[in-house]
Motif scaffolding. Sequence first.
Motif, mmCIF file in Angstrom:
data_model
loop_
_atom_site.group_PDB
_atom_site.id
_atom_site.type_symbol
_atom_site.label_atom_id
_atom_site.label_comp_id
_atom_site.label_asym_id
_atom_site.label_seq_id
_atom_site.Cartn_x
_atom_site.Cartn_y
_atom_site.Cartn_z
ATOM 1 N N ARG A 56 1.013 -1.040 -0.067
ATOM 2 C CA ARG A 56 -0.055 -0.034 0.087
ATOM 3 C C ARG A 56 0.902 1.356 -0.036
ATOM 4 N NH1 ARG A 56 -4.132 1.558 4.922
ATOM 5 N NH2 ARG A 56 -2.058 1.970 5.811
ATOM 6 N N ASN A 57 2.011 1.219 0.811
ATOM 7 C CA ASN A 57 2.813 2.242 0.642
ATOM 8 C C ASN A 57 3.505 2.490 -0.415
ATOM 9 O OD1 ASN A 57 2.215 2.755 3.684
ATOM 10 N ND2 ASN A 57 3.930 1.766 4.368
ATOM 11 N N GLN A 58 3.653 1.682 -1.295
ATOM 12 C CA GLN A 58 4.308 1.987 -2.591
ATOM 13 C C GLN A 58 3.206 2.468 -3.690
ATOM 14 O OE1 GLN A 58 5.748 -2.351 -3.585
ATOM 15 N NE2 GLN A 58 7.225 -1.011 -4.472
ATOM 16 N N TYR A 59 2.054 2.323 -3.558
ATOM 17 C CA TYR A 59 0.941 2.704 -4.549
ATOM 18 C C TYR A 59 0.394 3.848 -4.007
ATOM 19 C CZ TYR A 59 1.384 -1.321 -7.424
ATOM 20 O OH TYR A 59 1.769 -2.071 -8.319
ATOM 21 N N ARG A 60 0.217 4.308 -2.836
ATOM 22 C CA ARG A 60 -0.370 5.572 -2.181
ATOM 23 C C ARG A 60 0.024 6.578 -2.899
ATOM 24 N NH1 ARG A 60 -2.259 5.674 3.826
ATOM 25 N NH2 ARG A 60 -3.917 5.211 3.022
ATOM 26 N N PRO A 61 1.490 6.913 -2.897
ATOM 27 C CA PRO A 61 1.949 8.172 -3.530
ATOM 28 C C PRO A 61 1.763 8.152 -4.948
ATOM 29 C CG PRO A 61 3.681 7.039 -2.475
ATOM 30 C CD PRO A 61 2.515 6.370 -2.355
ATOM 31 N N LEU A 62 1.610 7.125 -5.498
ATOM 32 C CA LEU A 62 1.408 7.133 -6.981
ATOM 33 C C LEU A 62 0.146 7.839 -7.614
ATOM 34 C CD1 LEU A 62 2.654 3.426 -8.399
ATOM 35 C CD2 LEU A 62 3.866 5.707 -8.361
ATOM 36 N N ARG A 63 -0.879 7.932 -6.743
ATOM 37 C CA ARG A 63 -2.133 8.410 -7.138
ATOM 38 C C ARG A 63 -1.900 10.235 -7.362
ATOM 39 N NH1 ARG A 63 -5.831 7.212 -2.002
ATOM 40 N NH2 ARG A 63 -3.769 8.040 -1.097
ATOM 41 N N TRP A 64 -0.942 10.542 -6.959
ATOM 42 C CA TRP A 64 -0.624 12.149 -7.111
ATOM 43 C C TRP A 64 0.833 12.080 -7.740
ATOM 44 C CZ3 TRP A 64 3.837 13.618 -5.035
ATOM 45 C CH2 TRP A 64 4.360 13.131 -3.836
ATOM 46 N N ALA A 65 1.691 11.258 -7.673
ATOM 47 C CA ALA A 65 3.107 11.378 -8.257
ATOM 48 C C ALA A 65 3.032 11.053 -9.866
ATOM 49 C CB ALA A 65 3.947 10.534 -7.452
ATOM 50 N N ALA A 66 2.324 10.204 -10.231
ATOM 51 C CA ALA A 66 2.322 9.490 -11.500
ATOM 52 C C ALA A 66 1.734 10.530 -12.457
ATOM 53 C CB ALA A 66 1.296 8.444 -11.772
ATOM 54 N N PRO A 67 0.580 11.439 -12.141
ATOM 55 C CA PRO A 67 0.311 12.725 -12.844
ATOM 56 C C PRO A 67 1.051 13.684 -13.118
ATOM 57 C CG PRO A 67 -1.559 11.964 -11.893
ATOM 58 C CD PRO A 67 -0.618 10.894 -11.173
ATOM 59 N N LEU A 68 1.948 13.802 -12.029
ATOM 60 C CA LEU A 68 2.954 14.812 -11.917
ATOM 61 C C LEU A 68 4.173 14.702 -12.824
ATOM 62 C CD1 LEU A 68 3.303 16.055 -8.360
ATOM 63 C CD2 LEU A 68 2.388 17.405 -9.999
ATOM 64 N N LEU A 69 4.496 13.434 -12.902
ATOM 65 C CA LEU A 69 5.237 12.953 -13.812
ATOM 66 C C LEU A 69 4.930 12.746 -15.365
ATOM 67 C CD1 LEU A 69 8.326 11.859 -13.980
ATOM 68 C CD2 LEU A 69 7.244 9.574 -13.921
ATOM 69 N N TYR A 70 3.885 12.122 -15.629
ATOM 70 C CA TYR A 70 3.485 11.644 -16.979
ATOM 71 C C TYR A 70 3.082 13.038 -17.914
ATOM 72 C CZ TYR A 70 4.579 7.203 -15.217
ATOM 73 O OH TYR A 70 5.163 5.767 -15.140
ATOM 74 N N VAL A 71 2.176 13.578 -17.225
ATOM 75 C CA VAL A 71 1.705 14.748 -17.951
ATOM 76 C C VAL A 71 2.706 15.870 -18.542
ATOM 77 C CG1 VAL A 71 0.355 16.983 -17.482
ATOM 78 C CG2 VAL A 71 -0.762 14.888 -16.611
ATOM 79 N N PRO A 72 3.669 16.306 -17.758
ATOM 80 C CA PRO A 72 4.786 17.102 -18.072
ATOM 81 C C PRO A 72 5.656 16.160 -19.251
ATOM 82 C CG PRO A 72 4.803 17.168 -15.810
ATOM 83 C CD PRO A 72 4.153 16.004 -16.306
ATOM 84 N N MET A 73 5.922 15.067 -18.875
ATOM 85 C CA MET A 73 6.557 14.240 -19.929
ATOM 86 C C MET A 73 5.647 13.927 -21.460
ATOM 87 S SD MET A 73 9.572 13.582 -18.587
ATOM 88 C CE MET A 73 10.179 12.256 -19.532
ATOM 89 N N THR A 74 4.531 13.699 -21.269
ATOM 90 C CA THR A 74 3.545 13.884 -22.603
ATOM 91 C C THR A 74 3.693 15.016 -23.101
ATOM 92 O OG1 THR A 74 2.303 12.130 -21.449
ATOM 93 C CG2 THR A 74 1.369 13.268 -23.276
ATOM 94 N N GLY A 75 3.700 16.415 -22.323
ATOM 95 C CA GLY A 75 3.691 17.589 -23.090
ATOM 96 C C GLY A 75 5.087 17.758 -23.623
ATOM 97 N N LEU A 76 6.125 17.363 -22.925
ATOM 98 C CA LEU A 76 7.481 17.532 -23.602
ATOM 99 C C LEU A 76 7.601 16.682 -24.939
ATOM 100 C CD1 LEU A 76 10.471 18.556 -23.339
ATOM 101 C CD2 LEU A 76 10.850 16.516 -22.108
ATOM 102 N N SER A 77 7.078 15.357 -24.809
ATOM 103 C CA SER A 77 7.129 14.645 -26.111
ATOM 104 C C SER A 77 6.328 15.184 -27.000
ATOM 105 C CB SER A 77 6.536 13.120 -25.728
ATOM 106 O OG SER A 77 7.400 12.435 -24.673
ATOM 107 N N VAL A 78 5.183 15.716 -26.963
ATOM 108 C CA VAL A 78 4.201 16.596 -27.845
ATOM 109 C C VAL A 78 5.117 17.509 -28.567
ATOM 110 C CG1 VAL A 78 2.219 17.866 -28.293
ATOM 111 C CG2 VAL A 78 2.207 15.808 -27.093
ATOM 112 N N TRP A 79 5.659 18.310 -27.586
ATOM 113 C CA TRP A 79 6.441 19.455 -28.226
ATOM 114 C C TRP A 79 7.582 19.087 -29.015
ATOM 115 C CZ3 TRP A 79 11.549 21.183 -26.673
ATOM 116 C CH2 TRP A 79 12.028 22.248 -27.389
ATOM 117 N N LEU A 80 8.413 18.010 -28.670
ATOM 118 C CA LEU A 80 9.412 17.232 -29.413
ATOM 119 C C LEU A 80 9.004 16.858 -30.802
ATOM 120 C CD1 LEU A 80 11.576 15.740 -26.896
ATOM 121 C CD2 LEU A 80 12.313 17.633 -28.225
ATOM 122 N N ALA A 81 7.645 16.136 -30.763
ATOM 123 C CA ALA A 81 7.372 15.433 -31.756
ATOM 124 C C ALA A 81 6.878 16.551 -32.978
ATOM 125 C CB ALA A 81 6.109 14.791 -31.508
ATOM 126 N N VAL A 82 6.116 17.727 -32.326
ATOM 127 C CA VAL A 82 5.851 18.738 -33.142
ATOM 128 C C VAL A 82 6.861 19.531 -33.825
ATOM 129 C CG1 VAL A 82 4.522 20.840 -33.221
ATOM 130 C CG2 VAL A 82 3.497 18.748 -32.247
#
Length: 173
Positions: free
Chosen positions: A101-127
């Motif tokens: 549970r301690n492994q997954y609990r922070p992923l509820r907020w940490a995953a969006p904090l990581l993946y949203v900017p990485m997706t944005g950066l990837s879109v910018w690089l692709a464009v």
Amino acid sequence: MGLMRRWPWWLAALALAVAFGGLWFLVTIVVMPELNAVERAVISAITGSAYGIVMAIFLIRLRRGYGTVLQDAGFRRAVRRGVVPPDVDVEGWRRAVQQHRNQYRPLRWAAPLLYVPMTGLSVWLAVSGQPLSWIFVGLFLVMLVASLIVAPRAVRRTDAMLTELDRRARSVQ
């Protein structure tokens, strides 16, 4: 990773380092075609070694937190289902489920904090002229959606398991 669960931490980290280094070698063929094979091999060996060290630290901490319950093949199945099997070591399982549970609990907020900017950066690089980055856009979107589904579900299931383990511990006393 299921097979590696039974391996010593150093062997699992070494296997992951070799696999990551080999994958990195293949990736550099596409993204850095100007490198010769020796340069590519050196870069891949350094990258694989760094990954192996990080994974060794991760595996040591992970296994220390779970204890011997991690070796039990039924533990992963029980966590996926959210049901505690009968006749388990309540204290050992409680510790392992708490760690899960301690492994997954922070992923509820940490995953969006990581993946949203990485997706944005990837879109910018692709464009901006790196068409290979569209692969990363898809990868980061899949990881974002998966983490938004998996993390809350894992926390709910482990909460239910901890409640059951607490009930069993009280009934034994």
